[in-house]
Design a protein around this motif. Structure first.
Motif, PDB file in Angstrom:
ATOM      1  N   ASP A  68       0.817  -1.212   0.000  1.00  0.00           N
ATOM      2  CA  ASP A  68       0.000   0.000   0.000  1.00  0.00           C
ATOM      3  C   ASP A  68       0.852   1.263   0.000  1.00  0.00           C
ATOM      4  N   ILE A  69       2.042   1.215   0.599  1.00  0.00           N
ATOM      5  CA  ILE A  69       2.947   2.364   0.520  1.00  0.00           C
ATOM      6  C   ILE A  69       3.235   2.679  -0.939  1.00  0.00           C
ATOM      7  N   SER A  70       3.502   1.656  -1.736  1.00  0.00           N
ATOM      8  CA  SER A  70       3.789   1.858  -3.159  1.00  0.00           C
ATOM      9  C   SER A  70       2.564   2.374  -3.902  1.00  0.00           C
ATOM     10  N   ARG A  71       1.392   1.868  -3.572  1.00  0.00           N
ATOM     11  CA  ARG A  71       0.183   2.359  -4.243  1.00  0.00           C
ATOM     12  C   ARG A  71      -0.088   3.818  -3.887  1.00  0.00           C
ATOM     13  N   LEU A  72       0.170   4.176  -2.644  1.00  0.00           N
ATOM     14  CA  LEU A  72      -0.004   5.570  -2.251  1.00  0.00           C
ATOM     15  C   LEU A  72       0.999   6.468  -2.969  1.00  0.00           C
ATOM     16  N   GLN A  73       2.211   5.993  -3.164  1.00  0.00           N
ATOM     17  CA  GLN A  73       3.193   6.779  -3.896  1.00  0.00           C
ATOM     18  C   GLN A  73       2.763   6.963  -5.350  1.00  0.00           C
ATOM     19  N   MET A  74       2.162   5.952  -5.938  1.00  0.00           N
ATOM     20  CA  MET A  74       1.620   6.088  -7.283  1.00  0.00           C
ATOM     21  C   MET A  74       0.507   7.134  -7.296  1.00  0.00           C
ATOM     22  N   LEU A  75      -0.304   7.126  -6.260  1.00  0.00           N
ATOM     23  CA  LEU A  75      -1.378   8.107  -6.120  1.00  0.00           C
ATOM     24  C   LEU A  75      -0.826   9.529  -6.015  1.00  0.00           C
ATOM     25  N   LEU A  76       0.222   9.712  -5.216  1.00  0.00           N
ATOM     26  CA  LEU A  76       0.747  11.039  -4.921  1.00  0.00           C
ATOM     27  C   LEU A  76       1.583  11.608  -6.064  1.00  0.00           C
ATOM     28  N   GLY A  77       2.282  10.760  -6.801  1.00  0.00           N
ATOM     29  CA  GLY A  77       3.043  11.206  -7.950  1.00  0.00           C
ATOM     30  C   GLY A  77       4.405  11.779  -7.605  1.00  0.00           C
ATOM     31  N   SER A  78       5.088  12.246  -8.639  1.00  0.00           N
ATOM     32  CA  SER A  78       6.478  12.674  -8.493  1.00  0.00           C
ATOM     33  C   SER A  78       6.637  14.142  -8.116  1.00  0.00           C
ATOM     34  N   ASP A  79       5.573  14.918  -8.178  1.00  0.00           N
ATOM     35  CA  ASP A  79       5.702  16.364  -7.986  1.00  0.00           C
ATOM     36  C   ASP A  79       5.496  16.821  -6.551  1.00  0.00           C
ATOM     37  N   VAL A  80       5.414  15.896  -5.612  1.00  0.00           N
ATOM     38  CA  VAL A  80       5.222  16.274  -4.212  1.00  0.00           C
ATOM     39  C   VAL A  80       6.546  16.187  -3.463  1.00  0.00           C
ATOM     40  N   LYS A  81       6.644  16.945  -2.394  1.00  0.00           N
ATOM     41  CA  LYS A  81       7.813  16.893  -1.509  1.00  0.00           C
ATOM     42  C   LYS A  81       7.417  16.150  -0.246  1.00  0.00           C
ATOM     43  N   VAL A  82       8.275  15.231   0.208  1.00  0.00           N
ATOM     44  CA  VAL A  82       7.928  14.378   1.345  1.00  0.00           C
ATOM     45  C   VAL A  82       8.880  14.599   2.510  1.00  0.00           C
ATOM     46  N   ALA A  83       8.370  14.302   3.707  1.00  0.00           N
ATOM     47  CA  ALA A  83       9.171  14.296   4.931  1.00  0.00           C
ATOM     48  C   ALA A  83       9.072  12.919   5.560  1.00  0.00           C
ATOM     49  N   VAL A  84      10.158  12.466   6.158  1.00  0.00           N
ATOM     50  CA  VAL A  84      10.181  11.164   6.834  1.00  0.00           C
ATOM     51  C   VAL A  84      10.840  11.329   8.195  1.00  0.00           C
ATOM     52  N   GLN A  85      10.469  10.445   9.114  1.00  0.00           N
ATOM     53  CA  GLN A  85      11.202  10.374  10.379  1.00  0.00           C
ATOM     54  C   GLN A  85      12.608   9.840  10.104  1.00  0.00           C
TER      55      GLN A  85
ATOM     56  N   ILE B 153      11.431   5.956   1.980  1.00  0.00           N
ATOM     57  CA  ILE B 153      12.434   6.656   1.175  1.00  0.00           C
ATOM     58  C   ILE B 153      12.623   5.958  -0.165  1.00  0.00           C
ATOM     59  N   ASP B 154      12.743   4.645  -0.169  1.00  0.00           N
ATOM     60  CA  ASP B 154      13.013   3.946  -1.424  1.00  0.00           C
ATOM     61  C   ASP B 154      11.884   4.144  -2.437  1.00  0.00           C
ATOM     62  N   THR B 155      10.638   4.115  -1.984  1.00  0.00           N
ATOM     63  CA  THR B 155       9.536   4.358  -2.924  1.00  0.00           C
ATOM     64  C   THR B 155       9.528   5.809  -3.393  1.00  0.00           C
ATOM     65  N   SER B 156       9.968   6.724  -2.541  1.00  0.00           N
ATOM     66  CA  SER B 156      10.073   8.122  -2.957  1.00  0.00           C
ATOM     67  C   SER B 156      11.108   8.280  -4.065  1.00  0.00           C
ATOM     68  N   VAL B 157      12.204   7.536  -3.956  1.00  0.00           N
ATOM     69  CA  VAL B 157      13.231   7.561  -5.004  1.00  0.00           C
ATOM     70  C   VAL B 157      12.664   6.983  -6.299  1.00  0.00           C
ATOM     71  N   ILE B 158      11.983   5.862  -6.202  1.00  0.00           N
ATOM     72  CA  ILE B 158      11.484   5.161  -7.383  1.00  0.00           C
ATOM     73  C   ILE B 158      10.501   6.014  -8.173  1.00  0.00           C
ATOM     74  N   VAL B 159       9.634   6.778  -7.483  1.00  0.00           N
ATOM     75  CA  VAL B 159       8.641   7.589  -8.206  1.00  0.00           C
ATOM     76  C   VAL B 159       9.167   8.964  -8.585  1.00  0.00           C
ATOM     77  N   GLY B 160      10.407   9.296  -8.180  1.00  0.00           N
ATOM     78  CA  GLY B 160      11.013  10.536  -8.617  1.00  0.00           C
ATOM     79  C   GLY B 160      10.824  11.726  -7.714  1.00  0.00           C
ATOM     80  N   GLN B 161      10.562  11.494  -6.418  1.00  0.00           N
ATOM     81  CA  GLN B 161      10.354  12.587  -5.474  1.00  0.00           C
ATOM     82  C   GLN B 161      11.634  13.033  -4.772  1.00  0.00           C
ATOM     83  N   SER B 162      12.679  12.227  -4.796  1.00  0.00           N
ATOM     84  CA  SER B 162      13.749  12.335  -3.808  1.00  0.00           C
ATOM     85  C   SER B 162      14.856  13.324  -4.130  1.00  0.00           C
ATOM     86  N   GLY B 163      15.116  13.562  -5.405  1.00  0.00           N
ATOM     87  CA  GLY B 163      16.316  14.302  -5.759  1.00  0.00           C
ATOM     88  C   GLY B 163      17.538  13.407  -5.664  1.00  0.00           C
TER      89      GLY B 163
END
Length: 444
Positions: free
Chosen positions: A149-166, A174-184
Protein backbone atom coordinates in the motif's frame (compact mmCIF):
# COMPACT_ATOMS: atom_id res chain seq x y z
CA UNK A 1 33.45 -3.20 28.06
CA UNK A 2 31.84 -2.60 24.67
CA UNK A 3 33.62 0.72 23.96
CA UNK A 4 36.92 -1.09 23.40
CA UNK A 5 35.40 -4.10 21.70
CA UNK A 6 33.59 -2.34 18.85
CA UNK A 7 35.69 -0.46 16.32
CA UNK A 8 34.74 2.97 15.00
CA UNK A 9 33.22 3.64 11.60
CA UNK A 10 36.03 5.69 10.11
CA UNK A 11 36.76 3.19 7.34
CA UNK A 12 33.21 2.98 5.99
CA UNK A 13 31.49 5.85 4.12
CA UNK A 14 28.57 7.13 6.19
CA UNK A 15 26.18 7.07 3.25
CA UNK A 16 26.76 3.43 2.40
CA UNK A 17 25.53 0.39 4.32
CA UNK A 18 26.64 -2.25 1.85
CA UNK A 19 28.74 -1.55 -1.23
CA UNK A 20 27.13 -2.37 -4.61
CA UNK A 21 28.70 -5.31 -6.41
CA UNK A 22 28.61 -3.78 -9.91
CA UNK A 23 28.91 -0.25 -11.26
CA UNK A 24 26.65 -0.19 -14.31
CA UNK A 25 26.89 2.65 -16.85
CA UNK A 26 24.15 5.29 -16.56
CA UNK A 27 21.13 5.08 -18.88
CA UNK A 28 21.37 8.81 -19.58
CA UNK A 29 22.13 9.81 -23.21
CA UNK A 30 25.82 9.62 -24.04
CA UNK A 31 26.46 6.53 -21.88
CA UNK A 32 25.82 3.84 -24.49
CA UNK A 33 29.01 1.89 -23.80
CA UNK A 34 28.48 -1.61 -25.17
CA UNK A 35 29.33 -4.98 -23.69
CA UNK A 36 29.24 -8.54 -24.93
CA UNK A 37 25.81 -10.08 -25.44
CA UNK A 38 22.58 -8.54 -26.61
CA UNK A 39 21.36 -5.28 -25.06
CA UNK A 40 17.97 -3.77 -25.82
CA UNK A 41 17.62 -0.08 -26.68
CA UNK A 42 15.28 0.52 -23.74
CA UNK A 43 16.82 2.91 -21.21
CA UNK A 44 16.76 2.02 -17.55
CA UNK A 45 14.45 4.10 -15.36
CA UNK A 46 16.79 6.82 -14.09
CA UNK A 47 14.95 6.86 -10.75
CA UNK A 48 16.03 3.26 -10.16
CA UNK A 49 19.62 4.37 -10.71
CA UNK A 50 19.18 6.73 -7.76
CA UNK A 51 18.52 3.95 -5.27
CA UNK A 52 21.24 3.08 -2.77
CA UNK A 53 22.59 -0.51 -2.92
CA UNK A 54 20.07 -3.33 -2.36
CA UNK A 55 17.01 -3.01 -0.14
CA UNK A 56 18.03 -3.29 3.53
CA UNK A 57 16.42 -6.55 4.60
CA UNK A 58 17.44 -8.72 1.62
CA UNK A 59 20.98 -7.41 2.16
CA UNK A 60 20.83 -8.55 5.79
CA UNK A 61 19.65 -11.96 4.57
CA UNK A 62 22.67 -12.18 2.26
CA UNK A 63 25.05 -11.53 5.15
CA UNK A 64 23.17 -14.05 7.27
CA UNK A 65 23.44 -16.67 4.53
CA UNK A 66 27.16 -16.06 4.04
CA UNK A 67 27.77 -16.31 7.79
CA UNK A 68 25.86 -19.58 7.98
CA UNK A 69 27.88 -20.96 5.06
CA UNK A 70 31.15 -20.10 6.82
CA UNK A 71 29.91 -21.48 10.15
CA UNK A 72 27.85 -24.57 9.29
CA UNK A 73 27.87 -25.88 12.86
CA UNK A 74 26.77 -22.64 14.53
CA UNK A 75 23.29 -22.32 15.97
CA UNK A 76 22.13 -19.13 14.26
CA UNK A 77 19.48 -17.03 16.05
CA UNK A 78 17.58 -14.65 13.77
CA UNK A 79 16.49 -11.45 15.52
CA UNK A 80 16.98 -9.22 12.52
CA UNK A 81 14.20 -9.11 9.95
CA UNK A 82 10.91 -8.67 11.78
CA UNK A 83 9.33 -11.97 10.79
CA UNK A 84 6.86 -13.61 13.15
CA UNK A 85 7.61 -17.08 14.46
CA UNK A 86 4.63 -18.26 16.51
CA UNK A 87 1.93 -20.39 14.85
CA UNK A 88 -1.26 -18.69 13.74
CA UNK A 89 -4.03 -19.66 16.20
CA UNK A 90 -6.00 -22.64 14.93
CA UNK A 91 -9.36 -20.87 15.13
CA UNK A 92 -8.05 -18.57 12.40
CA UNK A 93 -6.42 -21.21 10.21
CA UNK A 94 -9.61 -23.29 10.56
CA UNK A 95 -11.62 -20.42 9.09
CA UNK A 96 -9.21 -20.20 6.14
CA UNK A 97 -9.26 -23.97 5.65
CA UNK A 98 -13.06 -24.03 5.69
CA UNK A 99 -13.20 -21.27 3.09
CA UNK A 100 -10.60 -23.00 0.93
CA UNK A 101 -12.51 -26.29 1.04
CA UNK A 102 -15.76 -24.50 0.15
CA UNK A 103 -14.14 -23.34 -3.08
CA UNK A 104 -14.23 -26.97 -4.23
CA UNK A 105 -18.03 -26.96 -4.04
CA UNK A 106 -20.60 -25.40 -6.34
CA UNK A 107 -22.29 -23.62 -3.46
CA UNK A 108 -19.08 -22.31 -1.92
CA UNK A 109 -17.11 -21.31 -5.00
CA UNK A 110 -16.29 -17.61 -5.41
CA UNK A 111 -14.27 -15.92 -8.14
CA UNK A 112 -13.22 -12.30 -8.19
CA UNK A 113 -14.27 -10.25 -5.19
CA UNK A 114 -14.45 -6.51 -4.68
CA UNK A 115 -11.07 -4.86 -5.24
CA UNK A 116 -11.60 -2.86 -2.05
CA UNK A 117 -12.11 -6.01 0.00
CA UNK A 118 -14.98 -8.00 1.44
CA UNK A 119 -17.39 -5.56 3.10
CA UNK A 120 -17.89 -7.83 6.11
CA UNK A 121 -14.14 -7.67 6.81
CA UNK A 122 -14.01 -3.92 6.17
CA UNK A 123 -16.84 -3.38 8.65
CA UNK A 124 -15.16 -5.66 11.22
CA UNK A 125 -11.92 -3.63 10.95
CA UNK A 126 -13.86 -0.40 11.43
CA UNK A 127 -15.92 -1.66 14.36
CA UNK A 128 -13.12 -3.54 16.16
CA UNK A 129 -10.03 -1.41 15.55
CA UNK A 130 -11.50 2.06 14.90
CA UNK A 131 -14.41 2.17 17.30
CA UNK A 132 -15.23 5.72 18.31
CA UNK A 133 -13.04 7.36 15.62
CA UNK A 134 -15.71 7.83 12.95
CA UNK A 135 -13.92 5.57 10.45
CA UNK A 136 -16.41 3.76 8.22
CA UNK A 137 -16.07 0.42 6.49
CA UNK A 138 -16.44 2.14 3.12
CA UNK A 139 -13.25 4.14 3.87
CA UNK A 140 -11.19 0.97 4.40
CA UNK A 141 -9.39 -0.70 1.49
CA UNK A 142 -8.25 -4.26 2.20
CA UNK A 143 -4.94 -5.21 0.59
CA UNK A 144 -2.10 -7.71 0.47
CA UNK A 145 -0.08 -5.79 3.06
CA UNK A 146 0.97 -2.34 4.24
CA UNK A 147 4.23 -2.30 2.28
CA UNK A 148 2.34 -2.81 -1.00
CA UNK A 149 0.00 0.00 0.00
CA UNK A 150 2.95 2.36 0.52
CA UNK A 151 3.79 1.86 -3.16
CA UNK A 152 0.18 2.36 -4.24
CA UNK A 153 0.00 5.57 -2.25
CA UNK A 154 3.19 6.78 -3.90
CA UNK A 155 1.62 6.09 -7.28
CA UNK A 156 -1.38 8.11 -6.12
CA UNK A 157 0.75 11.04 -4.92
CA UNK A 158 3.04 11.21 -7.95
CA UNK A 159 6.48 12.67 -8.49
CA UNK A 160 5.70 16.36 -7.99
CA UNK A 161 5.22 16.27 -4.21
CA UNK A 162 7.81 16.89 -1.51
CA UNK A 163 7.93 14.38 1.34
CA UNK A 164 9.17 14.30 4.93
CA UNK A 165 10.18 11.16 6.83
CA UNK A 166 11.20 10.37 10.38
CA UNK A 167 14.92 9.76 10.78
CA UNK A 168 15.38 6.89 11.49
CA UNK A 169 12.46 5.25 9.71
CA UNK A 170 11.29 2.20 7.76
CA UNK A 171 13.33 2.18 4.49
CA UNK A 172 10.33 1.71 2.17
CA UNK A 173 9.18 5.32 2.61
CA UNK A 174 12.43 6.66 1.17
CA UNK A 175 13.01 3.95 -1.42
CA UNK A 176 9.54 4.36 -2.92
CA UNK A 177 10.07 8.12 -2.96
CA UNK A 178 13.23 7.56 -5.00
CA UNK A 179 11.48 5.16 -7.38
CA UNK A 180 8.64 7.59 -8.21
CA UNK A 181 11.01 10.54 -8.62
CA UNK A 182 10.35 12.59 -5.47
CA UNK A 183 13.75 12.33 -3.81
CA UNK A 184 16.32 14.30 -5.76
CA UNK A 185 19.96 13.25 -5.58
CA UNK A 186 21.72 11.34 -2.82
CA UNK A 187 24.25 13.39 -0.88
CA UNK A 188 27.05 10.92 -0.22
CA UNK A 189 28.47 12.74 2.81
CA UNK A 190 25.18 12.86 4.70
CA UNK A 191 23.44 9.78 3.33
CA UNK A 192 20.35 11.92 2.63
CA UNK A 193 18.42 12.70 -0.55
CA UNK A 194 18.34 16.42 -1.17
CA UNK A 195 14.61 16.72 -1.89
CA UNK A 196 13.45 14.72 1.15
CA UNK A 197 13.04 16.35 4.55
CA UNK A 198 14.52 14.19 7.30
CA UNK A 199 12.81 14.85 10.64
CA UNK A 200 15.23 13.99 13.44
CA UNK A 201 13.50 11.58 15.83
CA UNK A 202 16.23 10.58 18.26
CA UNK A 203 16.48 9.99 21.98
CA UNK A 204 17.44 13.63 22.53
CA UNK A 205 13.97 14.79 21.43
CA UNK A 206 12.01 11.81 22.76
CA UNK A 207 11.78 10.34 19.25
CA UNK A 208 9.39 13.06 18.06
CA UNK A 209 10.38 15.75 15.54
CA UNK A 210 10.74 19.43 16.35
CA UNK A 211 7.88 20.61 14.16
CA UNK A 212 8.75 24.27 14.74
CA UNK A 213 11.98 23.65 12.82
CA UNK A 214 10.44 21.41 10.15
CA UNK A 215 9.75 22.99 6.75
CA UNK A 216 6.45 22.47 4.98
CA UNK A 217 6.15 19.40 2.78
CA UNK A 218 3.20 17.98 0.85
CA UNK A 219 3.40 14.57 2.50
CA UNK A 220 4.59 13.45 5.94
CA UNK A 221 5.34 9.76 6.48
CA UNK A 222 4.94 8.97 10.17
CA UNK A 223 5.08 5.56 11.86
CA UNK A 224 3.86 4.98 15.43
CA UNK A 225 4.87 2.81 17.16
CA UNK A 226 7.98 3.56 15.20
CA UNK A 227 10.00 1.02 13.31
CA UNK A 228 12.89 0.84 14.25
CA UNK A 229 12.97 2.82 17.53
CA UNK A 230 9.89 1.23 19.13
CA UNK A 231 8.69 4.63 20.35
CA UNK A 232 4.95 5.43 20.32
CA UNK A 233 3.79 9.02 19.95
CA UNK A 234 1.52 10.41 22.66
CA UNK A 235 -1.90 11.96 22.08
CA UNK A 236 -0.41 15.42 22.63
CA UNK A 237 2.36 14.79 20.11
CA UNK A 238 -0.03 13.47 17.47
CA UNK A 239 -2.32 16.47 18.03
CA UNK A 240 0.70 18.68 17.26
CA UNK A 241 1.34 16.66 14.10
CA UNK A 242 -2.28 16.93 12.93
CA UNK A 243 -2.35 20.67 13.63
CA UNK A 244 0.98 21.07 11.79
CA UNK A 245 -0.40 19.23 8.75
CA UNK A 246 -3.62 21.24 8.78
CA UNK A 247 -1.73 24.56 9.01
CA UNK A 248 0.56 23.59 6.13
CA UNK A 249 -2.04 21.88 3.97
CA UNK A 250 -0.11 18.60 4.11
CA UNK A 251 -1.19 14.95 4.05
CA UNK A 252 0.05 12.56 6.75
CA UNK A 253 0.63 8.94 5.72
CA UNK A 254 0.37 7.27 9.10
CA UNK A 255 1.74 3.73 9.53
CA UNK A 256 0.10 1.93 12.47
CA UNK A 257 1.32 -1.58 11.69
CA UNK A 258 2.48 -2.10 15.30
CA UNK A 259 -0.51 -0.54 17.08
CA UNK A 260 -1.47 -3.88 18.67
CA UNK A 261 1.74 -3.73 20.76
CA UNK A 262 0.92 -0.46 22.52
CA UNK A 263 0.82 -0.99 26.28
CA UNK A 264 0.22 2.55 27.55
CA UNK A 265 -2.26 5.30 26.68
CA UNK A 266 -0.64 6.19 23.35
CA UNK A 267 -3.16 6.39 20.48
CA UNK A 268 -3.49 3.30 18.35
CA UNK A 269 -4.71 5.30 15.37
CA UNK A 270 -4.15 8.82 14.04
CA UNK A 271 -7.94 9.05 13.79
CA UNK A 272 -8.21 9.24 17.57
CA UNK A 273 -7.04 12.83 17.10
CA UNK A 274 -9.73 15.44 16.27
CA UNK A 275 -9.39 16.73 12.73
CA UNK A 276 -7.17 13.87 11.53
CA UNK A 277 -9.70 12.69 8.95
CA UNK A 278 -9.12 15.96 7.07
CA UNK A 279 -5.33 15.49 6.81
CA UNK A 280 -4.39 11.80 7.17
CA UNK A 281 -4.33 8.41 5.49
CA UNK A 282 -3.60 5.36 7.67
CA UNK A 283 -1.96 2.12 6.57
CA UNK A 284 -1.88 -1.00 8.72
CA UNK A 285 -1.44 -4.74 8.57
CA UNK A 286 -2.32 -8.16 9.94
CA UNK A 287 1.34 -9.23 9.58
CA UNK A 288 2.67 -8.47 13.07
CA UNK A 289 -0.76 -8.37 14.70
CA UNK A 290 -1.87 -11.85 13.61
CA UNK A 291 1.25 -13.54 12.25
CA UNK A 292 0.23 -12.99 8.62
CA UNK A 293 3.73 -12.14 7.36
CA UNK A 294 3.51 -15.00 4.87
CA UNK A 295 -0.28 -15.03 4.52
CA UNK A 296 -0.37 -11.33 3.47
CA UNK A 297 -3.23 -9.05 4.48
CA UNK A 298 -3.40 -5.36 5.31
CA UNK A 299 -5.56 -2.28 4.86
CA UNK A 300 -5.52 1.44 4.18
CA UNK A 301 -7.98 4.00 5.54
CA UNK A 302 -8.70 6.96 3.23
CA UNK A 303 -11.27 9.27 4.86
CA UNK A 304 -14.00 10.87 2.77
CA UNK A 305 -13.09 14.23 4.34
CA UNK A 306 -9.55 14.21 2.88
CA UNK A 307 -9.39 16.54 -0.15
CA UNK A 308 -6.77 17.74 -2.63
CA UNK A 309 -5.96 21.41 -3.11
CA UNK A 310 -8.76 21.64 -5.70
CA UNK A 311 -11.32 20.04 -3.39
CA UNK A 312 -11.37 16.66 -5.16
CA UNK A 313 -11.76 13.69 -2.73
CA UNK A 314 -8.56 11.68 -2.36
CA UNK A 315 -10.58 8.51 -1.76
CA UNK A 316 -11.90 8.58 -5.32
CA UNK A 317 -8.39 8.60 -6.81
CA UNK A 318 -7.19 5.89 -4.44
CA UNK A 319 -10.17 3.76 -5.37
CA UNK A 320 -9.17 4.14 -9.02
CA UNK A 321 -5.57 3.16 -8.23
CA UNK A 322 -6.75 0.06 -6.38
CA UNK A 323 -9.22 -0.97 -9.10
CA UNK A 324 -6.57 -0.49 -11.79
CA UNK A 325 -3.59 -2.14 -10.06
CA UNK A 326 -5.10 -4.77 -7.77
CA UNK A 327 -7.68 -7.54 -8.10
CA UNK A 328 -8.32 -7.75 -4.37
CA UNK A 329 -6.84 -9.76 -1.53
CA UNK A 330 -7.28 -13.53 -1.51
CA UNK A 331 -10.77 -14.45 -0.34
CA UNK A 332 -9.24 -17.27 1.72
CA UNK A 333 -6.92 -14.84 3.49
CA UNK A 334 -9.78 -12.39 4.07
CA UNK A 335 -11.72 -15.17 5.80
CA UNK A 336 -8.73 -15.53 8.12
CA UNK A 337 -8.65 -11.77 8.70
CA UNK A 338 -12.31 -11.80 9.67
CA UNK A 339 -11.66 -14.65 12.11
CA UNK A 340 -8.89 -12.54 13.72
CA UNK A 341 -11.42 -9.87 14.63
CA UNK A 342 -14.34 -11.94 15.82
CA UNK A 343 -15.02 -14.25 18.75
CA UNK A 344 -12.14 -16.32 20.06
CA UNK A 345 -9.85 -15.25 17.25
CA UNK A 346 -9.28 -11.73 18.56
CA UNK A 347 -8.27 -12.95 22.01
CA UNK A 348 -6.05 -15.63 20.47
CA UNK A 349 -4.03 -13.10 18.44
CA UNK A 350 -3.82 -10.82 21.48
CA UNK A 351 -2.26 -13.72 23.37
CA UNK A 352 0.40 -14.14 20.67
CA UNK A 353 1.15 -10.40 20.78
CA UNK A 354 1.58 -10.76 24.54
CA UNK A 355 4.12 -13.53 23.96
CA UNK A 356 6.26 -11.27 21.76
CA UNK A 357 5.95 -8.42 24.26
CA UNK A 358 7.36 -10.69 26.97
CA UNK A 359 10.23 -11.53 24.60
CA UNK A 360 10.91 -7.82 24.21
CA UNK A 361 10.99 -7.39 27.97
CA UNK A 362 13.64 -10.11 28.27
CA UNK A 363 15.80 -8.43 25.63
CA UNK A 364 15.44 -4.97 27.19
CA UNK A 365 16.48 -6.31 30.58
CA UNK A 366 19.50 -8.10 29.08
CA UNK A 367 20.90 -5.04 27.31
CA UNK A 368 20.09 -2.71 30.20
CA UNK A 369 22.03 -4.99 32.56
CA UNK A 370 25.12 -4.23 30.48
CA UNK A 371 24.79 -0.51 31.13
CA UNK A 372 23.55 0.21 27.61
CA UNK A 373 20.81 2.71 26.80
CA UNK A 374 17.86 0.72 25.55
CA UNK A 375 14.68 2.07 23.93
CA UNK A 376 11.53 0.45 22.61
CA UNK A 377 10.21 -2.94 23.68
CA UNK A 378 7.28 -1.56 25.66
CA UNK A 379 5.01 -0.45 22.82
CA UNK A 380 6.61 -2.34 19.95
CA UNK A 381 8.28 -5.71 19.21
CA UNK A 382 11.62 -4.00 18.56
CA UNK A 383 14.45 -3.09 20.93
CA UNK A 384 16.65 -0.12 19.93
CA UNK A 385 20.07 -0.33 21.58
CA UNK A 386 22.63 2.49 21.66
CA UNK A 387 26.36 1.83 21.26
CA UNK A 388 27.86 5.36 21.57
CA UNK A 389 30.71 6.31 19.28
CA UNK A 390 30.45 3.19 17.10
CA UNK A 391 29.49 2.27 13.57
CA UNK A 392 26.25 0.28 13.61
CA UNK A 393 27.45 -1.98 10.81
CA UNK A 394 30.55 -2.89 12.81
CA UNK A 395 28.40 -3.66 15.85
CA UNK A 396 26.13 -5.80 13.67
CA UNK A 397 29.14 -7.67 12.25
CA UNK A 398 30.71 -8.23 15.67
CA UNK A 399 27.51 -9.60 17.17
CA UNK A 400 26.99 -11.89 14.19
CA UNK A 401 30.57 -13.17 14.17
CA UNK A 402 30.95 -13.61 17.93
CA UNK A 403 27.44 -14.70 18.99
CA UNK A 404 25.80 -16.00 15.79
CA UNK A 405 22.85 -13.68 16.46
CA UNK A 406 21.39 -11.68 13.55
CA UNK A 407 20.32 -8.10 14.31
CA UNK A 408 19.92 -5.03 12.05
CA UNK A 409 22.40 -2.13 11.91
CA UNK A 410 20.61 1.11 12.74
CA UNK A 411 22.27 2.95 9.86
CA UNK A 412 20.06 0.96 7.49
CA UNK A 413 17.08 2.99 8.73
CA UNK A 414 18.70 6.31 7.88
CA UNK A 415 21.53 8.55 9.12
CA UNK A 416 19.75 8.96 12.47
CA UNK A 417 20.15 5.25 13.14
CA UNK A 418 23.94 5.32 13.33
CA UNK A 419 25.38 3.98 16.64
CA UNK A 420 22.25 1.82 17.16
CA UNK A 421 21.17 -1.72 16.41
CA UNK A 422 17.61 -2.99 16.18
CA UNK A 423 16.82 -6.33 17.81
CA UNK A 424 13.55 -8.07 17.02
CA UNK A 425 11.43 -9.77 19.69
CA UNK A 426 9.94 -12.09 17.09
CA UNK A 427 11.39 -15.45 18.05
CA UNK A 428 10.85 -18.57 20.10
CA UNK A 429 11.32 -17.98 23.82
CA UNK A 430 14.27 -20.31 24.15
CA UNK A 431 16.07 -18.43 21.36
CA UNK A 432 15.36 -15.07 22.98
CA UNK A 433 16.81 -16.30 26.29
CA UNK A 434 19.82 -17.86 24.56
CA UNK A 435 20.49 -14.69 22.54
CA UNK A 436 20.33 -12.63 25.74
CA UNK A 437 22.90 -14.88 27.39
CA UNK A 438 25.22 -14.63 24.39
CA UNK A 439 24.97 -10.82 24.41
CA UNK A 440 25.79 -10.68 28.08
CA UNK A 441 28.81 -12.90 27.55
CA UNK A 442 30.04 -10.76 24.63
CA UNK A 443 29.63 -7.30 26.14
CA UNK A 444 29.99 -7.89 29.88
Amino acid sequence: MYYSQVTSCISIPRAILLQPKTNWPSSKPGNERRRAGHWTRVPRNVNMEGLRRGYLFPEISVREYEHARRNPDARLIRLGIGDTTQPIPDTITAAMAEHAYALSTTRGYRGYGAEQGDMELRMAIAETLYRGTGVKGSEIFVSDGAQCDISRLQMLLGSDVKVAVQDPSFPAYIDTSVIVGQSGKLEEKTGKYNNIVYMNCGAENNFFPDLSATPRTDVIFFCSPNNPTGSAASWKQLKQLVDFAKTNGSIIVYDSAYAAYISDESPRSIFEIPGAKEVAIEISSFSKFAGFTGVRLGWTVVPEELKYANGFPVIEDFNRIVCTCFNGASNIVQAGGLACLTGDGYQAVRNVVGYYKENAKILVEAFASLGLKVYGGENAPYVWVHFPGTCSLNVFDQILEKTHVVTVPGRGFGPGGEEYIRVSAFGHRENIIEASLRMKKLFN
